[in-house]
Design a protein around this motif. Structure first.
Motif, mmCIF file in Angstrom:
data_model
loop_
_atom_site.group_PDB
_atom_site.id
_atom_site.type_symbol
_atom_site.label_atom_id
_atom_site.label_comp_id
_atom_site.label_asym_id
_atom_site.label_seq_id
_atom_site.Cartn_x
_atom_site.Cartn_y
_atom_site.Cartn_z
ATOM 1 N N THR A 158 42.061 63.683 2.063
ATOM 2 C CA THR A 158 42.921 64.072 3.187
ATOM 3 C C THR A 158 43.012 65.605 3.243
ATOM 4 O OG1 THR A 158 44.165 62.032 2.867
ATOM 5 C CG2 THR A 158 45.190 63.704 4.265
ATOM 6 N N GLY A 199 40.089 67.108 4.819
ATOM 7 C CA GLY A 199 39.903 66.772 6.229
ATOM 8 C C GLY A 199 39.088 65.516 6.494
ATOM 9 N N ARG A 200 38.749 64.767 5.447
ATOM 10 C CA ARG A 200 37.988 63.532 5.672
ATOM 11 C C ARG A 200 38.883 62.374 6.101
ATOM 12 N NH1 ARG A 200 34.119 62.548 0.542
ATOM 13 N NH2 ARG A 200 33.873 60.497 1.500
ATOM 14 N N ARG A 201 40.179 62.446 5.760
ATOM 15 C CA ARG A 201 41.158 61.410 6.161
ATOM 16 C C ARG A 201 42.293 62.087 6.902
ATOM 17 N NH1 ARG A 201 37.859 57.424 4.933
ATOM 18 N NH2 ARG A 201 36.771 57.942 3.013
ATOM 19 N N GLU A 202 42.920 61.323 7.800
ATOM 20 C CA GLU A 202 43.976 61.908 8.637
ATOM 21 C C GLU A 202 45.257 62.126 7.851
ATOM 22 O OE1 GLU A 202 46.564 60.626 12.499
ATOM 23 O OE2 GLU A 202 44.839 59.378 11.941
ATOM 24 N N LYS A 203 45.689 61.102 7.115
ATOM 25 C CA LYS A 203 46.919 61.226 6.319
ATOM 26 C C LYS A 203 46.933 60.199 5.191
ATOM 27 C CE LYS A 203 49.178 58.738 9.968
ATOM 28 N NZ LYS A 203 49.927 58.904 11.182
ATOM 29 N N ARG A 261 48.704 57.335 3.123
ATOM 30 C CA ARG A 261 49.743 56.315 3.297
ATOM 31 C C ARG A 261 50.439 56.121 1.959
ATOM 32 N NH1 ARG A 261 47.898 50.965 5.233
ATOM 33 N NH2 ARG A 261 45.990 51.451 4.096
ATOM 34 N N TYR A 291 51.349 62.931 5.200
ATOM 35 C CA TYR A 291 51.509 61.566 4.689
ATOM 36 C C TYR A 291 52.517 60.808 5.523
ATOM 37 C CZ TYR A 291 55.887 63.150 2.484
ATOM 38 O OH TYR A 291 57.155 63.654 2.265
ATOM 39 N N GLU A 292 52.477 59.492 5.419
ATOM 40 C CA GLU A 292 53.505 58.675 6.071
ATOM 41 C C GLU A 292 53.897 57.551 5.117
ATOM 42 O OE1 GLU A 292 51.881 56.978 9.655
ATOM 43 O OE2 GLU A 292 50.699 55.491 8.539
#
Ligand code: NAD
Ligand code: UFG
Length: 336
Positions: free
Chosen positions: A205, A208-212, A214, A284-285
């Motif tokens: 993340t 920049g390969r993953r959005e956020k 979890r 993150y979320e």
């Protein structure tokens, strides 16, 4: 010593090969490359002088195992295995065949060759449902998924073998959560597909390969509500293997030893430390809990200190800094 390393090109195996060479040992490694790249072996050769030979070989190839064992070894470090918990639930037979039958083949080939010294990658997953933290080696064992069952079965195979036949010296090293990378930034964790584990997901993340990220659950009975684990730097883990190799003589048959740092960090603490290391906020979320996760587990590392004279030296900041250097310099892992 002359050491055979199974699963040599994998994440932990490659770091162990590096530390073996740095400690002056001769290494022959093999792997079937099902979850790794041979490039890691070239990178290890670039980081350490010393003899490292690599072969593509599968644990299920019995004649191949006998042939390689005939090269003559003082000891074996056994990392090869499948390790994805979710996949093990879908394909329990594959996990049993690959991990348990594969390890039985290795032990048989060792016996034929007269080599009875083994360091094995077990896992804190053998503690099943955690009753009380920190967890020491006398904590009851249990399996919560087929992957964990394979570790229990391999441990039992080793205990029974060492009871039945004199001369075996087997260290069953129960790892907690290995993370990070060699400080040189040339080798590291490169999971195929979507990472299951927290640290590679966080680093992918950050790059920049993953959005956020979890965060799987924020309603656990922990200080900030997120899961707590005992993260251990992979270099410390590799050095724990060297310590075990050096002290196999003090092992009475087969014995289990925790390799952990002895303290827990929450998911949010890891994301914060990783953000600091990467010099940017990592998005993150909060998401629902992941089925099968426990709230918290961390090691009592007292026995490792006593038995191996080893303890973890690298803290969370260093784990994140080294993981980030690897990810930043190799955004696509070995595939770049
Ligand atoms: P990894 O997947 O990077 O390395 C395992 C290697 O074994 C891979 O290179 C794979 O290609 C190879 N392999 C699998 N089956 C094989 C077979 N039949 N023949 C030959 N090679 C085979 O995983 P890792 O994180 O380096 O894990 C190494 C060991 O440590 C595994 O046994 C794993 O179960 C154990 N372990 C890992 C963790 C962790 O969180 N990484 C925690 C506890 C225990
Ligand atoms: N987590 C997230 N988001 C993610 C991934 C993980 O919030 O994307 C959380 C998990 O819920 C857990 C913590 O981060 O609280 C660590 O999770 P990991 O998947 O990195 O590690 P686990 O402790 O779940 O699993 C590890 C090994 C398993 C082994 C187990 C033994 O990966 O192979 O330890 O306890 F079985």
């Amino acid at each position: 010593m002359k050491v055979l390393v199974t699963g040599a090109s994998g994440y932990i195996g490659s770091h162990a090969c590096l530390e073996l060479l740095r400690a002056g040992h001769e290494v022959v490694g093999f792997d079937n490359l099902s979850n790794s790249s041979q490039t890691s072996m070239d990178r290890v050769r670039g980081l350490a002088r010393g003899p490292l030979r690599f072969e593509k070989l599968d644990l299920l190839d019995k004649p191949g195992l006998e042939k390689i064992m005939a090269l003559g070894f003082d000891a074996v470090m056994h990392f090869a295995g499948l390790k994805a918990v979710g996949e093990s639930v879908e394909k329990p037979d594959l996990y049993r065949r690959n991990n348990v039958d594969g390890s039985a083949n290795l032990l048989a080939a060792m016996k034929t060759a007269g080599c009875r010294r083994l360091v094995f990658s077990s896992s804190c997953t053998v503690y099943g449902e955690v009753k009380k933290n920190p967890v020491d080696e006398s904590h009851p064992r249990g399996a919560v998924n087929p992957y964990g069952r394979t570790k229990l079965d391999i441990e039992d195979m080793c205990f029974e073998l060492a009871r039945a036949e004199k001369g075996w010296r087997i260290a069953l090293l129960r790892y907690f959560n290995p993370v990070g990378a060699d400080a040189g930034g040339r080798i590291g964790e490169d999971p195929h597909g979507l990472p299951n584990n927290l640290m590679p997901f966080v680093m992918q993340t950050a790059v920049g390969r993953r959005e956020k990220v979890r965060v799987f659950g924020a309603d656990y009975p922990t200080p900030d509500g997120t899961g707590v684990r005992d993260y251990i730097h992979v270099t410390d883990l590799a050095l724990g293997h060297i310590a075990a190799l050096d002290r196999l003589d003090v092992f009475d048959g087969a014995e289990a030893v925790n390799l952990g740092a002895g303290r827990g960090y929450s998911v949010l603490e890891v994301i914060k430390a990783a953000s600091k290391a990467a010099g940017k906020d990592i998005p993150y979320e909060i998401s629902p809990r992941r089925p099968g996760d426990s709230a918290a587990i961390w090691a009592d590392p007292t026995f490792a200190k006593k038995k191996l004279g080893w303890s973890a030296a690298r803290g969370l900041g260093e784990m994140c800094a080294d993981a980030w250097r690897w990810q930043r310099d190799n955004p696509e892992g070995y595939g770049a």
